[in-house]
Design a protein around this motif. Sequence first.
Motif, mmCIF file in Angstrom:
data_model
loop_
_atom_site.group_PDB
_atom_site.id
_atom_site.type_symbol
_atom_site.label_atom_id
_atom_site.label_comp_id
_atom_site.label_asym_id
_atom_site.label_seq_id
_atom_site.Cartn_x
_atom_site.Cartn_y
_atom_site.Cartn_z
ATOM 1 N N ARG A 167 0.831 -1.207 0.000
ATOM 2 C CA ARG A 167 0.000 0.000 0.000
ATOM 3 C C ARG A 167 0.868 1.261 0.000
ATOM 4 N N THR A 170 2.089 1.892 -3.328
ATOM 5 C CA THR A 170 1.014 2.470 -4.142
ATOM 6 C C THR A 170 0.840 3.952 -3.833
ATOM 7 N N LEU A 171 0.842 4.269 -2.520
ATOM 8 C CA LEU A 171 0.710 5.678 -2.135
ATOM 9 C C LEU A 171 1.896 6.503 -2.621
ATOM 10 N N GLU A 172 3.066 5.868 -2.578
ATOM 11 C CA GLU A 172 4.254 6.583 -3.058
ATOM 12 C C GLU A 172 4.137 6.889 -4.545
ATOM 13 N N GLN A 174 1.295 7.151 -6.132
ATOM 14 C CA GLN A 174 0.281 8.195 -6.264
ATOM 15 C C GLN A 174 0.842 9.570 -5.902
ATOM 16 N N ALA A 175 1.717 9.575 -4.849
ATOM 17 C CA ALA A 175 2.317 10.847 -4.447
ATOM 18 C C ALA A 175 3.215 11.403 -5.548
ATOM 19 N N LEU A 215 -1.666 15.098 0.961
ATOM 20 C CA LEU A 215 -0.606 14.111 0.738
ATOM 21 C C LEU A 215 0.217 13.897 2.008
ATOM 22 N N LEU A 218 -1.732 11.728 4.458
ATOM 23 C CA LEU A 218 -1.731 10.320 4.060
ATOM 24 C C LEU A 218 -0.413 9.641 4.438
ATOM 25 N N LYS A 219 0.706 10.319 4.223
ATOM 26 C CA LYS A 219 2.003 9.750 4.594
ATOM 27 C C LYS A 219 2.125 9.545 6.099
ATOM 28 N N PHE A 222 0.043 6.498 7.181
ATOM 29 C CA PHE A 222 0.681 5.231 6.808
ATOM 30 C C PHE A 222 1.861 4.910 7.720
#
Length: 299
Positions: A167, A170-172, A174-175, A215, A218-219, A222
């Motif tokens: 995940r 994935t977020l990275e 997206q970032a 952003l 979200l980081k 996580f």
Amino acid sequence: MAELGLNEHHQNAVINYMRFARSKRSLRLKTVDSCFQDLKDSRLTEDTFTVDEVTEMLDGLKVVVHSEVESELINTAYTNVLLLRQLFCQAEKWYLKLQTDISDLENRELLEQVAEFEKAEFTSSGRKANSEIGKPKLAPLNEGGVSELLSKEITKLQDENDKLKARFKTLETQATSALDEKFKIERVLKDLHKVQGDQKFTLKTQEVADLEETLTALKADFEKTLTVSTENQKSLQDNLISTKHDLLKVQEYLSLAEKELDKKFQETAAYRNMKEMLTKKNEQVKELRKRLSQYEAED
């Protein structure tokens, strides 16, 4: 082969306990037999006995056998209590409450089932079972169940950790895409600033700032989740190490208890009575030899 309705691991534990009980029972029966044999060797040296002499011998034998049987029954009860304590301690570590039905202990059908299981198990094992019975020892606390559950829990946490890492990637991604979009938007805003003026540029800049804040949140979320998962895994590993240490202590205690039982056996009334009988027997043999030497001198 007769079965008890248990899985393979638990059935093997039952077999080990039955082997331990058989060895103790065999040892006690040999002791009782030796009591009768000592009486024959030490007292039954004449052709006839009076009623009082027979009564005295039977009373003495009764005391010895009664002491042996009572000692064995007490030891069996205490051994069963220790076995239950092991099971309950393991259950309490996992916040389980085990239940027992005392009425089943006198269930004739179940008792016969256990007898058939013992007969089938120890007659089919052959020399292997006999060789293991010849070396009685206290069964140690089995740590397989606890370790297996902890291993499963650690594996589960590792799977969750892998999912969180996926995940995170994935977020990275997206970032990164969001940053690319940000740079594109900034370039567009610069172009628009030249055309439309400062007011609209300020509005677009605020949208970019909001996107950056989202952003960042979200980081942070996580990283917090990943930290909690790592701490839980470390705690479970520490509990596993502590549990193994406790099991080693229990095994050492059981070994000391076995040595203490052997020492107490030498201090029992049965052991002292047998020793007294052997002493009397030796004295009688000496007296007979003395008489015999006198007769040989007269001849």
